[in-house]
Design a protein around this motif. Structure first.
Motif, mmCIF file in Angstrom:
data_model
loop_
_atom_site.group_PDB
_atom_site.id
_atom_site.type_symbol
_atom_site.label_atom_id
_atom_site.label_comp_id
_atom_site.label_asym_id
_atom_site.label_seq_id
_atom_site.Cartn_x
_atom_site.Cartn_y
_atom_site.Cartn_z
ATOM 1 N N MET A 88 0.818 -1.197 0.000
ATOM 2 C CA MET A 88 0.000 0.000 0.000
ATOM 3 C C MET A 88 0.859 1.257 0.000
ATOM 4 N N GLY A 89 1.860 1.261 0.875
ATOM 5 C CA GLY A 89 2.711 2.437 0.982
ATOM 6 C C GLY A 89 3.465 2.736 -0.293
ATOM 7 N N ARG A 90 3.950 1.693 -0.948
ATOM 8 C CA ARG A 90 4.704 1.906 -2.185
ATOM 9 C C ARG A 90 3.818 2.435 -3.300
ATOM 10 N N ALA A 91 2.599 1.910 -3.392
ATOM 11 C CA ALA A 91 1.670 2.366 -4.432
ATOM 12 C C ALA A 91 1.280 3.825 -4.212
ATOM 13 N N LEU A 92 1.011 4.194 -2.966
ATOM 14 C CA LEU A 92 0.657 5.580 -2.662
ATOM 15 C C LEU A 92 1.839 6.501 -2.934
ATOM 16 N N THR A 93 3.025 6.086 -2.543
ATOM 17 C CA THR A 93 4.220 6.902 -2.769
ATOM 18 C C THR A 93 4.458 7.122 -4.252
ATOM 19 N N ALA A 94 4.336 6.049 -5.039
ATOM 20 C CA ALA A 94 4.552 6.160 -6.485
ATOM 21 C C ALA A 94 3.603 7.172 -7.109
ATOM 22 N N ARG A 95 2.355 7.151 -6.674
ATOM 23 C CA ARG A 95 1.373 8.091 -7.233
ATOM 24 C C ARG A 95 1.675 9.521 -6.785
ATOM 25 N N LEU A 96 2.020 9.691 -5.530
ATOM 26 C CA LEU A 96 2.317 11.037 -5.031
ATOM 27 C C LEU A 96 3.548 11.628 -5.711
ATOM 28 N N LEU A 97 4.516 10.794 -6.005
ATOM 29 C CA LEU A 97 5.706 11.273 -6.700
ATOM 30 C C LEU A 97 5.373 11.768 -8.106
ATOM 31 N N GLN A 98 4.325 11.208 -8.694
ATOM 32 C CA GLN A 98 3.908 11.605 -10.035
ATOM 33 C C GLN A 98 3.001 12.822 -10.032
ATOM 34 N N SER A 99 2.269 13.018 -8.925
ATOM 35 C CA SER A 99 1.182 14.004 -8.950
ATOM 36 C C SER A 99 1.385 15.218 -8.055
ATOM 37 N N THR A 100 2.491 15.294 -7.332
ATOM 38 C CA THR A 100 2.662 16.429 -6.430
ATOM 39 C C THR A 100 4.115 16.876 -6.403
ATOM 40 N N ASP A 101 4.302 18.153 -6.075
ATOM 41 C CA ASP A 101 5.654 18.698 -5.937
ATOM 42 C C ASP A 101 6.101 18.691 -4.479
ATOM 43 N N CYS A 102 5.249 18.210 -3.600
ATOM 44 C CA CYS A 102 5.583 18.175 -2.181
ATOM 45 C C CYS A 102 6.724 17.189 -1.923
ATOM 46 N N LYS A 103 7.503 17.481 -0.910
ATOM 47 C CA LYS A 103 8.569 16.560 -0.513
ATOM 48 C C LYS A 103 7.961 15.384 0.236
ATOM 49 N N LEU A 104 8.425 14.188 -0.077
ATOM 50 C CA LEU A 104 7.900 12.980 0.554
ATOM 51 C C LEU A 104 8.953 12.367 1.466
ATOM 52 N N PHE A 105 8.508 11.975 2.649
ATOM 53 C CA PHE A 105 9.371 11.328 3.627
ATOM 54 C C PHE A 105 8.733 10.001 4.014
ATOM 55 N N LEU A 106 9.492 8.930 3.899
ATOM 56 C CA LEU A 106 8.985 7.594 4.172
ATOM 57 C C LEU A 106 9.661 7.019 5.406
ATOM 58 N N VAL A 107 8.980 6.068 6.021
ATOM 59 C CA VAL A 107 9.526 5.369 7.188
ATOM 60 C C VAL A 107 9.586 3.884 6.872
ATOM 61 N N SER A 108 10.720 3.262 7.143
ATOM 62 C CA SER A 108 10.874 1.831 6.907
ATOM 63 C C SER A 108 11.733 1.218 8.000
ATOM 64 N N SER A 109 11.374 -0.003 8.381
ATOM 65 C CA SER A 109 12.188 -0.749 9.347
ATOM 66 C C SER A 109 13.243 -1.580 8.636
ATOM 67 N N LYS A 110 13.197 -1.589 7.299
ATOM 68 C CA LYS A 110 14.141 -2.381 6.503
ATOM 69 C C LYS A 110 15.220 -1.462 5.929
ATOM 70 N N ASN A 111 16.451 -1.687 6.334
ATOM 71 C CA ASN A 111 17.548 -0.806 5.935
ATOM 72 C C ASN A 111 17.879 -0.874 4.452
ATOM 73 N N ASN A 112 17.414 -1.911 3.772
ATOM 74 C CA ASN A 112 17.706 -2.041 2.341
ATOM 75 C C ASN A 112 16.606 -1.442 1.465
ATOM 76 N N PHE A 113 15.577 -0.853 2.087
ATOM 77 C CA PHE A 113 14.486 -0.259 1.308
ATOM 78 C C PHE A 113 14.937 1.062 0.703
ATOM 79 N N LYS A 114 14.699 1.224 -0.593
ATOM 80 C CA LYS A 114 15.064 2.455 -1.286
ATOM 81 C C LYS A 114 13.861 2.987 -2.051
#
Length: 277
Positions: free
Chosen positions: A1-27
Motif C-alpha cells: 500500500m505504501g509503495r503504491a501511494l508513494t509512487a502516485r504522489l511522486l507523479q502528482s505532487t511537488d511536495c517533498k515525501l518522507f517515508l519510514v521503513s524498518s528495513k535498511n535495504n528499502f530504497k
C-alpha cells in the motif's frame, strides 16, 4: 500500500515525501527514507519534524490464521507503536493525519478478540478519537476492505487470500487447497483504487471513511478465476479446519468510484506475479 501511494504522489505532487521503513535495504528514488522503529519515541519525534500531512499505513499483520492463533501479539503489535507515535504527535506541528484502519474493526467485540489484527485497528481508532478530542487535531480514519494488487505479499504462509491463492495455484501440480468451504463471499479493493481515495481524503474535511469495491465474489469463484488467468487445470480441495469467517458484506462510501473490477484487478495482479516470481 505504501509503495503504491508513494509512487502516485511522486507523479502528482511537488511536495517533498518522507517515508519510514524498518528495513535498511528499502530504497525509494525521489523520497527521503527514515530507517527506524515506531516503538522508539526519539525516532517518532525525529520523523515528525517539518511534516504537514501524515499517512499512517503501518500495521502488524499476516493473515487470519495467524491473527486468530496469536490475537494478543497482533493487537499489541498494532497498538503499542501507535501509542508511542500519538504521544509524539501531540507535540508536533502536523496539520493532518490519515489513519488506515480495517473494515474488520467493525466486527462485534466477541469476534474482534479472536482476531488480533482487527482488534488492534479497533483499539487504535478509539485511541485516535480520544486524541482528537483532547488536542483538537485534524484526523481522518479510513476503514478499507481487504487490499490486493501488484506489490502484494505472495507468501502463502502469511499472505491474504488472493495473493496466497495465486501462488498456491501457480505452483500446484494437481491440487490446490482453499481454506473453508468456498461459499463465503468477500469484497476487496484493488490497490490503485484505494490510492485514489486516500489522495482524495487529504483534500476533504470529513473524519471517517469506508472504502472498498462493493462487487462481492465468492471464494470458490475467485479461485476459479485465478486458475483461469493462470491457465492451470487444478483440483480444488477445501480445508474445513482452517478459518472460514462468516459472510458479511459492507456498504462503502468511496470518494472516488473504484475503476477496477475483480476480473481486471486479478489479471493485473497475476501479470505482476508472473513477472516477478
Amino acid at each position: 500500500m505504501g509503495r503504491a501511494l508513494t509512487a502516485r504522489l511522486l507523479q502528482s505532487t511537488d511536495c517533498k515525501l518522507f517515508l519510514v521503513s524498518s528495513k535498511n535495504n528499502f530504497k525509494c528514488p525521489g523520497a527521503k527514507v527514515y530507517y527506524g522503529n515506531l516503538n522508539n519515541p526519539k525516532f517518532c519525534r525525529r520523523i515528525l519534524k517539518g511534516i504537514d500531512i501524515v499517512y499512517y499505513l503501518a500495521g502488524c499483520k499476516k493473515n487470519s490464521l495467524h491473527h486468530s492463533q496469536r490475537p494478543f501479539d497482533f493487537m499489541f503489535g498494532n497498538v503499542n507503536p501507535f501509542l508511542v507515535f500519538l504521544k509524539e504527535l501531540a507535540n508536533s506541528k502536523i496539520k493532518k493525519m490519515i489513519y488506515l484502519s480495517s473494515i474488520f474493526a467493525d466486527l462485534e467485540i466477541s469476534k474482534l478478540v479472536k482476531d488480533g489484527y482487527a482488534l488492534g485497528k479497533y483499539i487504535n481508532e478509539l485511541l485516535l478519537k480520544a486524541f482528537v478530542r483532547q488536542f483538537n487535531f485534524s484526523c481522518a480514519i479510513v476503514r478499507s476492505t481487504t487490499i490486493y494488487g501488484p506489490g502484494d505479499n505472495f507468501d502463502p504462509a502469511t499472505a491474504n487470500f488472493i495473493p496466497a491463492m495465486i501462488d498456491k495455484t501457480y505452483k500446484a501440480r494437481n491440487e490446490a487447497i482453499v481454506w473453508g468451504s468456498g461459499a463465503r463471499k468477500m469484497q476487496f479493493i484493488y490497490v490503485e483504487d484505494l490510492v485514489d481515495n486516500l489522495i482524495a481524503v487529504a483534500k476533504n474535511n470529513h473524519d471517517f471513511y469506508v472504502f472498498g469495491n462493493p462487487q462481492p465474489v465468492s471464494v470458490k469463484k475467485a479461485t476459479s478465476m485465478i486458475a483461469g488467468f493462470l491457465h492451470k487445470d487444478v483440483k480444488v480441495k477445501y480445508d474445513l479446519t482452517k478459518p472460514d469467517k462468516p459472510t458479511k458484506l459492507f456498504k462503502f462510501k468511496n470518494l472516488i468510484k473504484p475503476k477496477f473490477t475483480i476480473d481486471r484487478g486479478l489479471k493485473n495482479t497475476i501479470d505482476y506475479y508472473l513477472s516477478n516470481f
